[in-house]
Design a protein around this motif. Structure first.
Motif, PDB file in Angstrom:
ATOM      1  N   ILE A 251      18.212  -4.577 -20.636  1.00  0.00           N
ATOM      2  CA  ILE A 251      20.080  -3.202 -20.444  1.00  0.00           C
ATOM      3  C   ILE A 251      20.071  -1.938 -20.415  1.00  0.00           C
ATOM      4  O   ILE A 251      19.937  -1.638 -21.692  1.00  0.00           O
ATOM      5  CB  ILE A 251      21.634  -4.348 -20.638  1.00  0.00           C
ATOM      6  CG1 ILE A 251      21.910  -5.213 -20.729  1.00  0.00           C
ATOM      7  CG2 ILE A 251      22.479  -3.051 -19.738  1.00  0.00           C
ATOM      8  CD1 ILE A 251      21.408  -6.177 -19.360  1.00  0.00           C
ATOM      9  N   ASP A 252      19.657  -1.023 -19.407  1.00  0.00           N
ATOM     10  CA  ASP A 252      19.568  -0.084 -19.059  1.00  0.00           C
ATOM     11  C   ASP A 252      20.654   0.997 -19.744  1.00  0.00           C
ATOM     12  O   ASP A 252      21.534   0.143 -20.668  1.00  0.00           O
ATOM     13  CB  ASP A 252      19.298   0.617 -17.686  1.00  0.00           C
ATOM     14  CG  ASP A 252      20.566   0.770 -16.684  1.00  0.00           C
ATOM     15  OD1 ASP A 252      21.440   1.431 -16.821  1.00  0.00           O
ATOM     16  OD2 ASP A 252      20.924  -0.071 -16.110  1.00  0.00           O
ATOM     17  N   PHE A 253      20.171   2.636 -20.132  1.00  0.00           N
ATOM     18  CA  PHE A 253      21.383   3.013 -21.233  1.00  0.00           C
ATOM     19  C   PHE A 253      22.503   2.957 -20.188  1.00  0.00           C
ATOM     20  O   PHE A 253      23.884   3.126 -21.225  1.00  0.00           O
ATOM     21  CB  PHE A 253      20.414   4.447 -20.802  1.00  0.00           C
ATOM     22  CG  PHE A 253      21.196   5.655 -21.924  1.00  0.00           C
ATOM     23  CD1 PHE A 253      21.647   5.728 -23.289  1.00  0.00           C
ATOM     24  CD2 PHE A 253      21.643   6.391 -21.126  1.00  0.00           C
ATOM     25  CE1 PHE A 253      21.821   6.773 -24.086  1.00  0.00           C
ATOM     26  CE2 PHE A 253      22.447   7.510 -22.393  1.00  0.00           C
ATOM     27  CZ  PHE A 253      22.012   7.820 -23.111  1.00  0.00           C
ATOM     28  N   ALA A 254      22.393   3.081 -18.936  1.00  0.00           N
ATOM     29  CA  ALA A 254      24.094   3.791 -18.826  1.00  0.00           C
ATOM     30  C   ALA A 254      24.762   2.788 -19.135  1.00  0.00           C
ATOM     31  O   ALA A 254      25.940   2.972 -19.420  1.00  0.00           O
ATOM     32  CB  ALA A 254      23.957   4.931 -17.173  1.00  0.00           C
ATOM     33  N   THR A 255      24.524   1.780 -18.159  1.00  0.00           N
ATOM     34  CA  THR A 255      24.949   0.038 -18.082  1.00  0.00           C
ATOM     35  C   THR A 255      25.961   0.065 -19.938  1.00  0.00           C
ATOM     36  O   THR A 255      26.321  -0.277 -20.030  1.00  0.00           O
ATOM     37  CB  THR A 255      24.660  -0.458 -18.149  1.00  0.00           C
ATOM     38  OG1 THR A 255      23.789  -0.717 -16.928  1.00  0.00           O
ATOM     39  CG2 THR A 255      24.980  -2.248 -18.375  1.00  0.00           C
ATOM     40  N   ARG A 256      24.762  -0.154 -21.095  1.00  0.00           N
ATOM     41  CA  ARG A 256      24.902   0.101 -22.358  1.00  0.00           C
ATOM     42  C   ARG A 256      25.922   0.187 -22.475  1.00  0.00           C
ATOM     43  O   ARG A 256      26.792   0.752 -23.276  1.00  0.00           O
ATOM     44  CB  ARG A 256      23.744   0.169 -23.329  1.00  0.00           C
ATOM     45  CG  ARG A 256      22.719  -0.840 -23.110  1.00  0.00           C
ATOM     46  CD  ARG A 256      21.325  -0.856 -24.363  1.00  0.00           C
ATOM     47  NE  ARG A 256      21.358   0.186 -24.619  1.00  0.00           N
ATOM     48  CZ  ARG A 256      19.975   1.440 -24.421  1.00  0.00           C
ATOM     49  NH1 ARG A 256      19.752   0.600 -23.727  1.00  0.00           N
ATOM     50  NH2 ARG A 256      19.735   1.990 -24.735  1.00  0.00           N
TER      51      ARG A 256
END
Ligand code: 1AG
Length: 134
Positions: A26-31
């Protein structure tokens, strides 16, 4: 007689969700956003048939299954993968194995005291969540 997980449950703790999401890519922004939310579980258990909704201000997720019947799961809105999923009772623990691209992936739900527990695992990472009745 298996336990009945039915009800509306609010998350009260969430341990190593970051590690679990990293394992899923999962990408940084979503996390960053996902870590902030406190999802609610709405579980409907009817004999061997289950509906589990995970509801939050950010995303919602729905899964429906029958005990012992493998089904195609599309983790749409989460990591967007396809899995062959199978849920069984391991004593009083509802356990799902999600076969697919990611190794050792699945989850376990159980009740202890008045609380609902959830462990989600993927490639050696374990996320531990706890819920109380709404
Ligand atoms: C689940 O619960 C899924 C519940 O199978 C969602 C929990 C974790 C999310 C998984 C991967 C992270 C990907 C994106 C993060 C986006 C939002 C997270 C917060 C909102 C959740 C809808 C096990 C069981 C049956 O209860 O579903």
């Amino acid at each position: 007689m298996p336990v009945d997980l039915s009800g509306t449950w609010n998350m009260v703790s969430n341990e190593n969700f970051e590690g679990y999401m990293l394992a899923l890519g999962i990408d940084f922004a979503t996390r960053k956003i996902a870590k902030m939310v406190k999802p609610q579980k709405v579980i409907k258990q009817n004999g061997d048939s289950f509906t589990i909704q995970t509801l939050s201000t950010f995303r919602n997720y729905l899964v429906q299954f029958k005990i012992g019947e493998e089904f195609d799961e599309d983790t749409k809105g989460l990591d967007n993968r396809k899995c062959k999923s199978l849920v069984t009772w391991d004593n009083d623990r509802l356990t799902c194995i999600q076969k697919g691209e990611k190794a050792n992936r699945g989850w376990t739900h159980w009740i202890e005291g008045d609380e609902l527990y959830l462990e989600m695992f993927c490639e050696g990472q374990v996320c531990k969540q706890r819920f109380q009745r709404a």
